[in-house]
Design an enzyme around this catalytic site. Sequence first.
Site, PDB file in Angstrom:
ATOM      1  N   SER A 195       0.958  -1.286   0.061  1.00 64.78           N
ATOM      2  CA  SER A 195       0.017  -0.043   0.086  1.00 64.78           C
ATOM      3  C   SER A 195       0.777   1.188  -0.167  1.00 64.78           C
ATOM      4  O   SER A 195       1.609   1.398  -1.057  1.00 64.78           O
ATOM      5  CB  SER A 195      -1.028  -0.068   1.226  1.00 64.78           C
ATOM      6  OG  SER A 195      -1.890   0.983   1.079  1.00 64.78           O
TER       7      SER A 195
ATOM      8  N   ASP B  22      -9.601  -6.807  -2.982  1.00 66.73           N
ATOM      9  CA  ASP B  22      -9.115  -5.385  -2.503  1.00 66.73           C
ATOM     10  C   ASP B  22      -9.927  -4.640  -3.008  1.00 66.73           C
ATOM     11  O   ASP B  22     -10.045  -4.044  -4.197  1.00 66.73           O
ATOM     12  CB  ASP B  22      -7.707  -5.363  -2.950  1.00 66.73           C
ATOM     13  CG  ASP B  22      -7.010  -4.073  -2.566  1.00 66.73           C
ATOM     14  OD1 ASP B  22      -7.656  -3.268  -1.998  1.00 66.73           O
ATOM     15  OD2 ASP B  22      -5.562  -3.821  -2.863  1.00 66.73           O
TER      16      ASP B  22
ATOM     17  N   HIS C 146      -6.969  -6.025   0.965  1.00 67.39           N
ATOM     18  CA  HIS C 146      -6.292  -4.923   0.790  1.00 67.39           C
ATOM     19  C   HIS C 146      -4.819  -5.235   1.556  1.00 67.39           C
ATOM     20  O   HIS C 146      -3.546  -4.836   1.186  1.00 67.39           O
ATOM     21  CB  HIS C 146      -6.646  -3.500   1.217  1.00 67.39           C
ATOM     22  CG  HIS C 146      -5.547  -2.244   0.763  1.00 67.39           C
ATOM     23  ND1 HIS C 146      -5.123  -2.046  -0.685  1.00 67.39           N
ATOM     24  CD2 HIS C 146      -5.254  -1.264   1.524  1.00 67.39           C
ATOM     25  CE1 HIS C 146      -4.471  -0.972  -0.620  1.00 67.39           C
ATOM     26  NE2 HIS C 146      -4.341  -0.421   0.634  1.00 67.39           N
TER      27      HIS C 146
END
Length: 248
Positions: free
Chosen positions: A72, A189, A216
């Site tokens: 991320s 996600d 995610h």
Amino acid sequence: MAEHADGSALLFLHPVGLDRDCVRWLDLPPVRAVTFPGHGERARARLGLTLADMADEIVGHSTGPLDVVGASLGGMVALHLALAHPDRVRSLVLACTTPRGDAAVMTARADATEARGSAGMLDDTMARWFTPAALRNPDAPALAYARDRLRTMDAGALADTWRAIGTHDVLDRLGEIRVPTTCIAGLHDVSTPMEVMTDLAARLPVARLVEMETPHMAFLERPREFAAAVREHLVWAAEPASPEGARR
């Protein structure tokens, strides 16, 4: 930083709101993880801190070539690291990340964080990060860790980071990154849809796409599968390239 026999080091870069302790769930070769400014026990950084600044700081505190794993936010910083310091990055794993932030979305999220506080944003963030099935077991150690870090993070520092993500944009420079790169996409996600990861892999000159049945926070919800993908990446990245730059 722990080094491997060839002098390289494996580095993990964490998502927004977490810190270097998140690497504890990953069974990997000797790995170092850093904590970004304003996260964990680190003080809030100066206003205007960018992801490029975070990348520069990492280089200032390390030596030798790096195999960088970024999740991320960590993946975004890894992209800046590879672009600004190409001589230091040997390979990349980019997990559930994007080459371009959405300024409007990130500004709104930053404003909401300042208005509601970090604890007030907790449920929204956890719902974006984990599957409903995982959230039904809130006492699972990885989820408890994520919840604690998000709830206790300084709201100003969290808002700063959302705004920094909003200014992130390296989409048009991806062709400059010529190191072996594995893009890990979570099929569940909701923050980084599959089409974003597919496009990212397609734009990178030496890249492969790995799909996982994950949300995610792939590395927290499915740490064994994620670690296996990283180990596979390290083997693939070490293979000799053809004259065209491709791996076997």
